[in-house]
Motif scaffolding. Structure first.
Motif, PDB file in Angstrom:
ATOM      1  N   CYS A 151      -3.383  -6.788  18.657  1.00 33.65           N
ATOM      2  CA  CYS A 151      -2.738  -6.175  16.970  1.00 33.65           C
ATOM      3  C   CYS A 151      -3.484  -5.347  16.773  1.00 33.65           C
ATOM      4  N   PHE A 152      -2.862  -4.508  15.687  1.00 32.81           N
ATOM      5  CA  PHE A 152      -3.615  -3.932  15.347  1.00 32.81           C
ATOM      6  C   PHE A 152      -4.716  -4.167  13.599  1.00 32.81           C
ATOM      7  N   LYS A 153      -6.116  -3.762  13.929  1.00 39.62           N
ATOM      8  CA  LYS A 153      -6.999  -4.521  13.409  1.00 39.62           C
ATOM      9  C   LYS A 153      -7.724  -3.164  12.021  1.00 39.62           C
ATOM     10  N   CYS A 154      -7.467  -3.422  11.473  1.00 36.20           N
ATOM     11  CA  CYS A 154      -7.812  -2.201  10.024  1.00 36.20           C
ATOM     12  C   CYS A 154      -7.614  -2.885   8.882  1.00 36.20           C
ATOM     13  N   ILE A 155      -8.783  -1.916   7.786  1.00 32.27           N
ATOM     14  CA  ILE A 155      -8.316  -2.506   6.030  1.00 32.27           C
ATOM     15  C   ILE A 155      -8.217  -1.521   5.090  1.00 32.27           C
ATOM     16  N   SER A 156      -7.708  -0.970   5.080  1.00 35.76           N
ATOM     17  CA  SER A 156      -7.830   0.303   3.727  1.00 35.76           C
ATOM     18  C   SER A 156      -7.264  -0.350   2.500  1.00 35.76           C
ATOM     19  N   TYR A 157      -8.634   0.383   1.518  1.00 37.54           N
ATOM     20  CA  TYR A 157      -8.818   0.032   0.159  1.00 37.54           C
ATOM     21  C   TYR A 157      -8.368   1.054  -0.457  1.00 37.54           C
ATOM     22  N   ASN A 158      -7.388   1.049  -1.798  1.00 38.27           N
ATOM     23  CA  ASN A 158      -6.761   2.147  -2.174  1.00 38.27           C
ATOM     24  C   ASN A 158      -6.427   3.850  -1.676  1.00 38.27           C
ATOM     25  N   GLY A 159      -5.936   3.602  -0.100  1.00 42.65           N
ATOM     26  CA  GLY A 159      -5.789   4.141   0.616  1.00 42.65           C
ATOM     27  C   GLY A 159      -6.835   5.324   1.534  1.00 42.65           C
ATOM     28  N   ALA A 160      -7.476   4.794   1.569  1.00 42.08           N
ATOM     29  CA  ALA A 160      -9.315   5.484   1.578  1.00 42.08           C
ATOM     30  C   ALA A 160      -9.108   5.635   3.610  1.00 42.08           C
TER      31      ALA A 160
ATOM     32  N   LYS B 166      -6.662   6.341   5.758  1.00 44.68           N
ATOM     33  CA  LYS B 166      -5.110   6.851   6.203  1.00 44.68           C
ATOM     34  C   LYS B 166      -4.613   6.341   7.287  1.00 44.68           C
ATOM     35  N   ALA B 167      -5.395   5.698   8.265  1.00 42.17           N
ATOM     36  CA  ALA B 167      -4.657   5.371   9.450  1.00 42.17           C
ATOM     37  C   ALA B 167      -4.144   4.022   9.386  1.00 42.17           C
ATOM     38  N   CYS B 168      -4.453   3.072   8.429  1.00 36.24           N
ATOM     39  CA  CYS B 168      -4.614   1.746   7.674  1.00 36.24           C
ATOM     40  C   CYS B 168      -3.215   1.803   7.079  1.00 36.24           C
ATOM     41  N   ASP B 169      -2.345   2.593   6.691  1.00 45.17           N
ATOM     42  CA  ASP B 169      -1.819   2.755   5.633  1.00 45.17           C
ATOM     43  C   ASP B 169      -0.425   2.889   5.904  1.00 45.17           C
ATOM     44  N   ASP B 170       0.774   2.563   5.205  1.00 42.47           N
ATOM     45  CA  ASP B 170       2.231   3.276   5.341  1.00 42.47           C
ATOM     46  C   ASP B 170       2.374   4.609   4.739  1.00 42.47           C
ATOM     47  N   PRO B 171       2.893   5.032   5.314  1.00 46.43           N
ATOM     48  CA  PRO B 171       4.036   4.993   7.004  1.00 46.43           C
ATOM     49  C   PRO B 171       2.604   4.866   7.766  1.00 46.43           C
ATOM     50  N   PHE B 172       2.561   4.212   8.575  1.00 43.81           N
ATOM     51  CA  PHE B 172       1.788   3.681   9.718  1.00 43.81           C
ATOM     52  C   PHE B 172       2.627   4.604  11.227  1.00 43.81           C
ATOM     53  N   HIS B 173       2.039   5.197  11.443  1.00 48.56           N
ATOM     54  CA  HIS B 173       1.430   6.529  12.577  1.00 48.56           C
ATOM     55  C   HIS B 173       0.527   5.832  14.187  1.00 48.56           C
ATOM     56  N   ASN B 174       1.592   5.526  15.169  1.00 52.86           N
ATOM     57  CA  ASN B 174       0.173   4.606  15.748  1.00 52.86           C
ATOM     58  C   ASN B 174      -0.538   5.861  16.640  1.00 52.86           C
ATOM     59  N   ASN B 175       0.702   6.687  16.917  1.00 49.52           N
ATOM     60  CA  ASN B 175      -0.229   7.798  17.327  1.00 49.52           C
ATOM     61  C   ASN B 175      -0.240   7.822  18.676  1.00 49.52           C
TER      62      ASN B 175
ATOM     63  N   ASP C 260      -3.899  -7.040  -9.120  1.00 45.12           N
ATOM     64  CA  ASP C 260      -3.404  -7.290 -10.427  1.00 45.12           C
ATOM     65  C   ASP C 260      -5.222  -6.221 -11.515  1.00 45.12           C
ATOM     66  N   ASP C 261      -5.779  -6.611 -10.977  1.00 44.84           N
ATOM     67  CA  ASP C 261      -7.159  -6.451 -11.951  1.00 44.84           C
ATOM     68  C   ASP C 261      -7.176  -4.811 -12.150  1.00 44.84           C
ATOM     69  N   THR C 262      -6.896  -3.975 -11.088  1.00 44.07           N
ATOM     70  CA  THR C 262      -7.467  -2.511 -11.043  1.00 44.07           C
ATOM     71  C   THR C 262      -6.101  -1.875 -10.928  1.00 44.07           C
ATOM     72  N   GLY C 263      -5.011  -2.806 -10.195  1.00 42.41           N
ATOM     73  CA  GLY C 263      -3.948  -1.432  -9.926  1.00 42.41           C
ATOM     74  C   GLY C 263      -4.177  -1.154  -8.780  1.00 42.41           C
ATOM     75  N   GLU C 264      -5.431  -1.062  -7.830  1.00 42.27           N
ATOM     76  CA  GLU C 264      -5.893  -0.678  -6.816  1.00 42.27           C
ATOM     77  C   GLU C 264      -5.308  -0.675  -5.364  1.00 42.27           C
ATOM     78  N   THR C 265      -4.871  -0.158  -3.906  1.00 46.25           N
ATOM     79  CA  THR C 265      -4.284  -0.744  -3.052  1.00 46.25           C
ATOM     80  C   THR C 265      -4.693  -1.532  -2.424  1.00 46.25           C
TER      81      THR C 265
END
Length: 169
Positions: free
Chosen positions: A31-40, A42-51, A85-90
């Motif tokens: 599986c892919f394993k990663c975390i992205s807070y508020n778009g920090a 980009k390799a983890c966010d959607d749209p996802f591009h494995n490359n 919910d509290d900040t709207g961060e993704t």
């Protein structure tokens, strides 16, 4: 009549051997394993591009199990995507998990995808948890997939082997 019995015994033993090999080697999904807070990340966010990069692919993917210490071979990939919910961060989280073996679907998050509000990292998130187990690295897409049960396959193989050996006797 002796020949069919021998063939059935051989088939039963081969199926049982296959079952033992699957259990001994431990079915495990990548599986892919990663975390992205508020778009920090980009390799983890959607749209996802494995490359075809293995930088965030964990092979084999291991996860914790309810009531047990240590890590175990994962049976599903997961993706959590939503906003706080509290900040709207993704937030986007990709990882792996395993079924605990309980009988009810509502206590096993990986058996079906869920959307709504949930508690993650001590905060409320509005989003979706999606799970899949139909292929390695399946937590790339945004579409929902229903998990194929590797454990069910092994149970069926064991049942088939026992029936073949019993029929041969």
């Amino acid at each position: 009549m002796a020949a069919p019995t021998s063939i059935m015994e051989i088939l039963g033993c081969l199926t049982l051997l296959l079952f033992v090999l699957l259990v001994k080697s431990g079915y495990c999904i990548d599986c892919f394993k990663c975390i992205s807070y508020n778009g920090a990340n980009k390799a983890c966010d959607d749209p996802f591009h494995n490359n075809y990069s293995t930088a965030i692919l964990e092979s084999p993917c291991m996860g914790g199990r309810k009531g047990r210490d240590g890590l175990f071979p994962a049976t599903a990939c997961i993706k959590i995507a939503g906003y706080y919910d509290d900040t709207g961060e993704t937030i986007t989280v990709r990882g792996c998990a395993l079924d605990s073996g309980t009988l009810t679907t509502d206590t096993e998050l990986i058996r079906m995808s869920h959307c709504g509000k949930f508690y993650y990292d001590n905060r409320y998130v509005h989003g979706c948890l999606q799970s899949c187990s139909d292929a390695d690295a399946c937590n790339t897409a945004t579409s929902q997939r229903h998990p194929a049960k590797a454990e069910a396959l092994m149970r069926h193989l064991l049942s088939f082997a026992v029936l073949l050996v019993a029929a041969a006797r």
